[in-house]
Structures are given as structure tokens and as C-alpha cells.
Design an enzyme around this catalytic site. Structure first.
Site, PDB file in Angstrom:
ATOM      1  N   CYS A 179      11.154  38.563   1.740  1.00  0.00           N
ATOM      2  CA  CYS A 179      12.816  38.595   1.943  1.00  0.00           C
ATOM      3  C   CYS A 179      13.345  37.162   2.011  1.00  0.00           C
ATOM      4  O   CYS A 179      14.509  37.177   1.729  1.00  0.00           O
ATOM      5  CB  CYS A 179      12.869  39.392   3.281  1.00  0.00           C
ATOM      6  SG  CYS A 179      12.102  38.641   4.891  1.00  0.00           S
ATOM      7  N   HIS A 183      13.707  39.757   9.165  1.00  0.00           N
ATOM      8  CA  HIS A 183      14.210  40.000   7.757  1.00  0.00           C
ATOM      9  C   HIS A 183      15.243  39.088   7.500  1.00  0.00           C
ATOM     10  O   HIS A 183      16.260  38.844   8.348  1.00  0.00           O
ATOM     11  CB  HIS A 183      14.627  41.570   7.815  1.00  0.00           C
ATOM     12  CG  HIS A 183      14.686  41.732   6.236  1.00  0.00           C
ATOM     13  ND1 HIS A 183      13.411  42.115   5.411  1.00  0.00           N
ATOM     14  CD2 HIS A 183      15.834  41.906   5.517  1.00  0.00           C
ATOM     15  CE1 HIS A 183      14.269  42.377   4.363  1.00  0.00           C
ATOM     16  NE2 HIS A 183      15.497  42.439   4.302  1.00  0.00           N
TER      17      HIS A 183
END
Length: 227
Positions: free
Chosen positions: A88, A164
């Protein structure tokens, strides 16, 4: 496939062909005074959020609402899906660069050519092509792994990162959230290059407020390199 987790690494920024006059810098606060210290211009913010139940629940509600109501998505907006675990940070960096390629003066090279070759593909196809490209001068998978190994100890590639990264960019007068784990980009409303930093910081503050007891938030900026 699962890779070692990689932050939005500034070394990767320049390997993609971004000139040294741009850098990834830390954002130490989201109020007006703290934002004033960030080198200008700022082209993107990258937010690291904890993958808590609140974060996931909000994402699901947001997607369902937009499916019903619709939203404006610029045709030139670059959006790719995250097709490989623990990438990510890399995906957020690519979103930041790809949507500001002209502004940063992206250098001619394999990454710029690859972006041009995949621009008309679906988000899923873009993710697959970027991570499966085996250009002799640029292999994103191997580059990701090499950078992730620098300074890492006791990292298991089979452990999925709990936090994330995603990017916030300005495109054609709109502020977009580009999260490779979501189905599509999120339009957070109107903005301008001049007001982008303040508007993106507001979005970051909203994410943090929804999970105020968690301290695992980090904000980075794609901005002019400090002299």
C-alpha cells in the site's frame, strides 16, 4: 503473493524518475502553523491509517453511499488497485506521482513509459501490469523488496501489514482519495492547487477524528525538496 511491507520510501520516488527537486517529507501537524513549515508546493499527501474496525466500517459505508449517489471522477485521474499484499505504501506513492507527472517533470524512462502504456486499462489491469512489469531497467516487485529489506529486521512477508497508506491528490479542481484497496477513487469535493494542502489536511483530520484514541497515524507529503 505477499511482499515485505514498505513505507512510502523517498528512494523509490527518485527511482520512478521524479527529479531530486521533489521529495517525500514528514508532516508533523495538521493545523495551520504546522502546515506552514512544509516546503511548497505540495502535490500530494499520503496518510497512514490504522486498519481498525472503525476504519473498515467507514470505508464500507462510504463505498455503498457513493454507489447510490454517484460522484464526479475526472477521466485523466490515474487509479490502480493494490493487487499484491503489503504494497500500500508503494501504491500510494505511485498514485501521488502518476497524478502529478507533468507537475514534477517525470523523467523519460521505463516507469514513465509504463504509465503511458497502461493509462487506458482498468484499475485492476493497471495494478497487475505495474507489479508484473519485467522491464530490464525497472522491476517494481524487486525494487520494492530491495527497499523493504533496508533496515528491516525480523519481518515476515506472510504477515499482512495492519496499517494502510493512501494518497490525496488534486486533479482538475477536485480532491481525490486514492486507496488501492477500495473499489474506486473517492471525490472529497472541490479544491485548487493553492488550497489543496489545507483541504487535504482537513480530510486527514476527519480520518483521525473517527479513530481518535489510536495514535498510529502518520502523514507524509510529496513536496518541493528542502534547500
Amino acid at each position: 503473493m505477499s511482499l515485505l511491507p514498505l513505507e512510502a520510501n523517498p528512494d523509490l520516488l527518485h527511482l520512478l524518475g521524479v527529479p531530486k527537486k521533489w521529495s517525500i517529507v514528514d508532516v508533523y501537524g495538521l493545523d495551520e502553523d504546522a502546515l506552514a513549515y512544509i516546503p511548497k508546493p505540495v502535490l500530494a499527501l499520503i496518510l497512514l491509517c490504522p486498519g481498525t474496525d472503525q476504519f473498515l466500517q467507514h470505508a464500507e459505508q462510504q463505498i455503498e453511499k457513493l454507489k447510490e449517489e454517484g460522484q464526479v471522477l475526472d477521466s485523466d485521474l490515474f487509479f490502480m488497485k493494490q493487487c499484491v499484499t503489503n504494497t500500500c505504501g508503494t501504491v500510494a506513492l505511485i498514485h501521488s506521482v502518476a497524478n502529478n507527472a507533468d507537475k514534477v517533470g517525470l523523467e523519460d524512462g521505463p516507469f514513465k513509459k509504463l504509465l503511458n502504456d497502461i493509462k487506458d486499462l482498468t484499475p485492476e489491469e493497471k495494478g497487475e501490469k505495474l507489479f508484473k512489469s519485467e522491464h530490464e531497467a525497472f522491476n517494481l516487485l524487486s525494487t520494492h523488496q530491495e527497499l523493504a529489506l533496508e533496515g528491516q529486521t525480523e519481518v515476515n512477508p506472510n504477515d499482512q501489514a495492519k496499517n494502510h497508506f493512501f494518497a490525496l491528490v488534486e486533479k482538475a479542481g477536485h480532491l481525490y482519495e486514492l486507496n488501492g484497496s477500495k473499489e474506486f477513487p473517492i471525490n472529497h469535493g472541490s479544491t485548487t492547487p493553492e488550497s489543496f494542502l489545507e483541504d487535504a489536511a482537513k480530510v486527514c483530520r476527519e480520518f483521525i477524528a473517527r479513530d481518535a484514541e489510536d495514535v498510529n497515524f502518520t502523514v507524509l507529503a510529496l513536496a518541493a525538496a528542502e534547500n
